[in-house]
Design a protein around this motif. Structure first.
Motif, PDB file in Angstrom:
ATOM      1  N   SER A 147     -57.788 -15.161   5.280  1.00 18.85           N
ATOM      2  CA  SER A 147     -58.157 -16.347   6.050  1.00 18.85           C
ATOM      3  C   SER A 147     -57.379 -16.368   7.351  1.00 18.85           C
ATOM      4  O   SER A 147     -56.211 -15.994   7.392  1.00 18.85           O
ATOM      5  N   GLY A 148     -58.073 -16.764   8.413  1.00 16.35           N
ATOM      6  CA  GLY A 148     -57.453 -16.908   9.730  1.00 16.35           C
ATOM      7  C   GLY A 148     -57.313 -15.576  10.436  1.00 16.35           C
ATOM      8  O   GLY A 148     -57.600 -14.500   9.884  1.00 16.35           O
ATOM      9  N   GLY A 149     -56.898 -15.655  11.711  1.00 14.74           N
ATOM     10  CA  GLY A 149     -56.571 -14.450  12.470  1.00 14.74           C
ATOM     11  C   GLY A 149     -57.738 -13.520  12.721  1.00 14.74           C
ATOM     12  O   GLY A 149     -57.558 -12.317  12.914  1.00 14.74           O
ATOM     13  N   VAL A 150     -58.961 -14.061  12.756  1.00 17.79           N
ATOM     14  CA  VAL A 150     -60.121 -13.171  12.899  1.00 17.79           C
ATOM     15  C   VAL A 150     -60.920 -13.521  14.149  1.00 17.79           C
ATOM     16  O   VAL A 150     -61.977 -12.987  14.409  1.00 17.79           O
ATOM     17  N   SER A 151     -60.332 -14.414  14.965  1.00 17.91           N
ATOM     18  CA  SER A 151     -61.073 -14.921  16.118  1.00 17.91           C
ATOM     19  C   SER A 151     -60.605 -14.247  17.412  1.00 17.91           C
ATOM     20  O   SER A 151     -60.161 -13.103  17.392  1.00 17.91           O
ATOM     21  N   PRO A 161     -70.046 -24.462  10.941  1.00 16.24           N
ATOM     22  CA  PRO A 161     -68.810 -23.797  11.351  1.00 16.24           C
ATOM     23  C   PRO A 161     -68.774 -22.395  10.751  1.00 16.24           C
ATOM     24  O   PRO A 161     -69.627 -22.054   9.951  1.00 16.24           O
ATOM     25  N   GLY A 162     -67.799 -21.601  11.170  1.00 21.15           N
ATOM     26  CA  GLY A 162     -67.610 -20.287  10.542  1.00 21.15           C
ATOM     27  C   GLY A 162     -68.159 -19.136  11.355  1.00 21.15           C
ATOM     28  O   GLY A 162     -68.553 -18.124  10.793  1.00 21.15           O
ATOM     29  N   LYS A 163     -68.164 -19.273  12.672  1.00 18.29           N
ATOM     30  CA  LYS A 163     -68.713 -18.185  13.479  1.00 18.29           C
ATOM     31  C   LYS A 163     -67.959 -16.855  13.285  1.00 18.29           C
ATOM     32  O   LYS A 163     -68.580 -15.828  13.048  1.00 18.29           O
ATOM     33  N   PRO A 164     -66.621 -16.855  13.397  1.00 20.10           N
ATOM     34  CA  PRO A 164     -65.972 -15.548  13.208  1.00 20.10           C
ATOM     35  C   PRO A 164     -65.788 -15.242  11.723  1.00 20.10           C
ATOM     36  O   PRO A 164     -64.984 -15.858  11.033  1.00 20.10           O
ATOM     37  N   VAL A 165     -66.586 -14.318  11.217  1.00 20.27           N
ATOM     38  CA  VAL A 165     -66.411 -13.821   9.853  1.00 20.27           C
ATOM     39  C   VAL A 165     -66.571 -12.315   9.947  1.00 20.27           C
ATOM     40  O   VAL A 165     -67.606 -11.832  10.389  1.00 20.27           O
ATOM     41  N   MET A 166     -65.526 -11.588   9.575  1.00 21.54           N
ATOM     42  CA  MET A 166     -65.645 -10.136   9.612  1.00 21.54           C
ATOM     43  C   MET A 166     -65.867  -9.654   8.191  1.00 21.54           C
ATOM     44  O   MET A 166     -65.156 -10.049   7.279  1.00 21.54           O
ATOM     45  N   PHE A 167     -66.892  -8.826   8.025  1.00 20.54           N
ATOM     46  CA  PHE A 167     -67.131  -8.270   6.692  1.00 20.54           C
ATOM     47  C   PHE A 167     -67.016  -6.758   6.762  1.00 20.54           C
ATOM     48  O   PHE A 167     -67.631  -6.111   7.611  1.00 20.54           O
ATOM     49  N   ALA A 168     -66.199  -6.215   5.878  1.00 19.57           N
ATOM     50  CA  ALA A 168     -65.955  -4.771   5.892  1.00 19.57           C
ATOM     51  C   ALA A 168     -65.944  -4.244   4.472  1.00 19.57           C
ATOM     52  O   ALA A 168     -65.804  -5.017   3.516  1.00 19.57           O
ATOM     53  N   TRP A 214     -63.486  -9.589   3.183  1.00 18.88           N
ATOM     54  CA  TRP A 214     -63.992 -10.622   4.075  1.00 18.88           C
ATOM     55  C   TRP A 214     -62.830 -11.154   4.925  1.00 18.88           C
ATOM     56  O   TRP A 214     -61.831 -11.633   4.365  1.00 18.88           O
ATOM     57  N   GLY A 215     -62.958 -11.058   6.239  1.00 16.35           N
ATOM     58  CA  GLY A 215     -62.020 -11.733   7.131  1.00 16.35           C
ATOM     59  C   GLY A 215     -62.619 -13.089   7.439  1.00 16.35           C
ATOM     60  O   GLY A 215     -63.497 -13.234   8.299  1.00 16.35           O
ATOM     61  N   LEU A 216     -62.194 -14.099   6.674  1.00 15.97           N
ATOM     62  CA  LEU A 216     -62.793 -15.435   6.806  1.00 15.97           C
ATOM     63  C   LEU A 216     -62.048 -16.226   7.877  1.00 15.97           C
ATOM     64  O   LEU A 216     -60.887 -15.936   8.183  1.00 15.97           O
ATOM     65  N   PRO A 217     -62.673 -17.260   8.438  1.00 13.17           N
ATOM     66  CA  PRO A 217     -62.015 -18.035   9.485  1.00 13.17           C
ATOM     67  C   PRO A 217     -60.821 -18.822   8.936  1.00 13.17           C
ATOM     68  O   PRO A 217     -60.662 -18.965   7.730  1.00 13.17           O
ATOM     69  N   GLY A 218     -59.998 -19.347   9.847  1.00 13.29           N
ATOM     70  CA  GLY A 218     -58.807 -20.090   9.418  1.00 13.29           C
ATOM     71  C   GLY A 218     -59.064 -21.570   9.208  1.00 13.29           C
ATOM     72  O   GLY A 218     -58.435 -22.203   8.355  1.00 13.29           O
ATOM     73  N   SER A 222     -64.330 -24.259   7.787  1.00 11.03           N
ATOM     74  CA  SER A 222     -65.050 -23.009   8.081  1.00 11.03           C
ATOM     75  C   SER A 222     -64.871 -22.013   6.953  1.00 11.03           C
ATOM     76  O   SER A 222     -65.807 -21.313   6.556  1.00 11.03           O
ATOM     77  N   VAL A 223     -63.651 -21.938   6.418  1.00 11.22           N
ATOM     78  CA  VAL A 223     -63.384 -20.933   5.394  1.00 11.22           C
ATOM     79  C   VAL A 223     -64.195 -21.239   4.133  1.00 11.22           C
ATOM     80  O   VAL A 223     -64.731 -20.340   3.490  1.00 11.22           O
ATOM     81  N   MET A 224     -64.329 -22.518   3.823  1.00  6.52           N
ATOM     82  CA  MET A 224     -65.093 -22.882   2.622  1.00  6.52           C
ATOM     83  C   MET A 224     -66.589 -22.648   2.813  1.00  6.52           C
ATOM     84  O   MET A 224     -67.286 -22.163   1.918  1.00  6.52           O
ATOM     85  N   VAL A 225     -67.077 -23.000   4.003  1.00  4.18           N
ATOM     86  CA  VAL A 225     -68.509 -22.815   4.272  1.00  4.18           C
ATOM     87  C   VAL A 225     -68.845 -21.310   4.286  1.00  4.18           C
ATOM     88  O   VAL A 225     -69.842 -20.875   3.705  1.00  4.18           O
TER      89      VAL A 225
END
Ligand code: AMP
Ligand code: MG
Length: 417
Positions: free
Chosen positions: A251-255, A281-288, A300-304, A308-311
């Protein structure tokens, strides 16, 4: 790497990468809330013999053909049959058996009269009504016949399934493995729930929302780590946890911030499938995905932001955790609800709006959506007032009270209005 996918595309891209986890065998007592990994075929009839559905008297129905209030018929009690009794001797015409709920039907008996409809004195019973053949008899195999398949692979074992497995004598149950989830929270400002806040600090809440959500989907949380904003620290935690988990959530640090370690580290150590999603919400989500020794671990790099993280978890992680367990339905059920207020929504992004959706006989669709107030993505308290996410299409910019919207039900309401 692709940029700005739609939530639907993102969800498909995730599911394409998700492996099924292998099955394992657990004792029946540990099978609740797990997912069945194979079809269950009954090897015997349930119930195993004809038995009484009532406490009452087993009779031959034709003995009571003339019974009425004015011409009662009295029969002597020839035997008493308790639940768990062994097979009984035959009941002859002109007699009856006192019989308890669940007790085997003695030979000769073709109906049971409820005790409440009779009166008994000195071992004989007075009947004032007729009874149809078969009345109050539960037939052998009427719940499940031998050879039937009452439960199929992919079914969640709820209380009913758990009980059914017990009635089928399934002492060992083959279930899907529980996904092992590891969580890493990033952010130099975060401290643990037990710490007193110093200037600039906030408590880490995402560890707990992510752990709670993951557990509610059948996963087991095997690690929760907190790192600051240092890329190396983040990378070390990822490398340490990858071999121990089936799904890694950060969570966090993905923006786009100066100190966002996830954004820089994941593309170096794993294959990134998308980074930004046209949603709010939740625009920055990195999936690898990380591949090693024949294993694929999704990351999943989920937002902080706490909402957003829950959505983002709802849209992209939950379906994956369910797919790992081979569950058939991986998406939430949707209802159409009538919203109770106005709402402005951004152009070009699908918005997930928090709301409490409740049954309402006055609403055209039978459901009313009460907006959960200020929709800012930092307002975690709004999630406590919501049981649904309203899906506002990308091109929709204004909803007014009375409009119909699609609601993803994250929980079912316990009350009506
Ligand atoms: P970031 O994406 O790292 O810039 O974080 C966005 C916002 O979410 C910031 O205000 C953070 O302080 C907050 N945040 C990040 N992680 C957490 C967390 N684990 N718990 C609560 N708030 C967080
Ligand atoms: Mg941060």
């Amino acid at each position: 790497m692709r940029h700005m996918v739609s939530p639907e595309e993102a969800s498909d891209l995730v599911l394409e990468q998700i492996p099924f986890l292998p099955a394992q065998t657990v004792a029946h007592c540990d099978a609740l809330n797990r997912t069945l990994a194979r079809d269950i075929e009954s090897t015997f009839d349930v119930p195993p013999w004809d038995n009484s559905a009532m406490d009452g008297y087993g009779v031959l129905s034709r003995d009571l053909a003339e019974a009425s209030l004015t011409t009662p018929i009295t029969l002597p009690v020839a035997q008493t049959v308790a639940a768990g009794a062994l097979s009984q001797s035959e009941i002859r015409p002109g007699t009856c058996a006192r019989i308890m709920t669940g007790a085997p039907i003695p030979p000769g008996v073709d109906a049971v009269v409820m005790r409440e409809e009779t009166s008994e004195s000195s071992d004989s019973v007075q009947f004032t009504t007729t009874v149809a053949a078969g009345q109050n008899i539960r037939r052998r195999g009427s719940d499940i016949a031998r050879g039937e398949v009452p439960l199929r692979a992919g079914r969640l074992i709820r209380a009913a399934e758990w009980g059914l497995l017990a009635s089928l004598g399934q002492a060992q149950v083959e279930v899907a493995a529980q996904p092992r989830v590891a969580i890493i929270t990033t952010g130099a400002e975060l401290v643990d729930v037990g710490s007193t806040l110093q200037d600039g600090q906030i408590h880490d809440s995402n560890s707990w929302t992510l752990a709670g959500l993951s557990q509610s989907s059948g996963a087991s949380v095997v690690a929760i780590r907190h790192v600051g904003d240092d890329p190396q620290e983040f990378e070390c935690a990822v490398q340490e946890l990858l071999p121990q988990c089936d799904a890694l959530l950060s969570s966090g640090g993905v923006s786009m911030g100066d100190f966002d370690p996830v954004r820089d580290v994941l593309p170096r150590i794993a294959q990134v499938h998308f980074w930004k999603i046209a949603m709010k919400p939740g625009k920055p989500v990195m999936f690898a995905t990380h591949h090693s020794t024949g294993r694929t671990v999704p990351i999943w790099g989920l937002p902080g932001n706490p909402v957003s993280v829950m959505v983002a978890w709802e849209q992209f992680v939950r379906p994956a955790l369910l797919k790992m367990q081979n569950r058939r339905a991986v998406k939430r059920l949707e209802v159409r609800a009538i919203i109770d207020g106005a709402h402005r929504s951004p152009q070009g992004k699908v918005e997930f709006v928090r709301a409490l959706v409740v049954p309402d006989a006055q609403a055209a669709t039978g459901w009313t959506a009460r907006l959960a107030g200020d929709q800012s993505s930092g307002r975690l308290s709004s999630m406590t007032h919501a049981n649904a996410l309203l899906v506002v299409p990308a091109e929709e910019t204004l909803l007014t009270a009375g409009d119909q919207v699609v609601a993803q039900m994250t929980e079912w309401p316990e009350t009506t209005i």
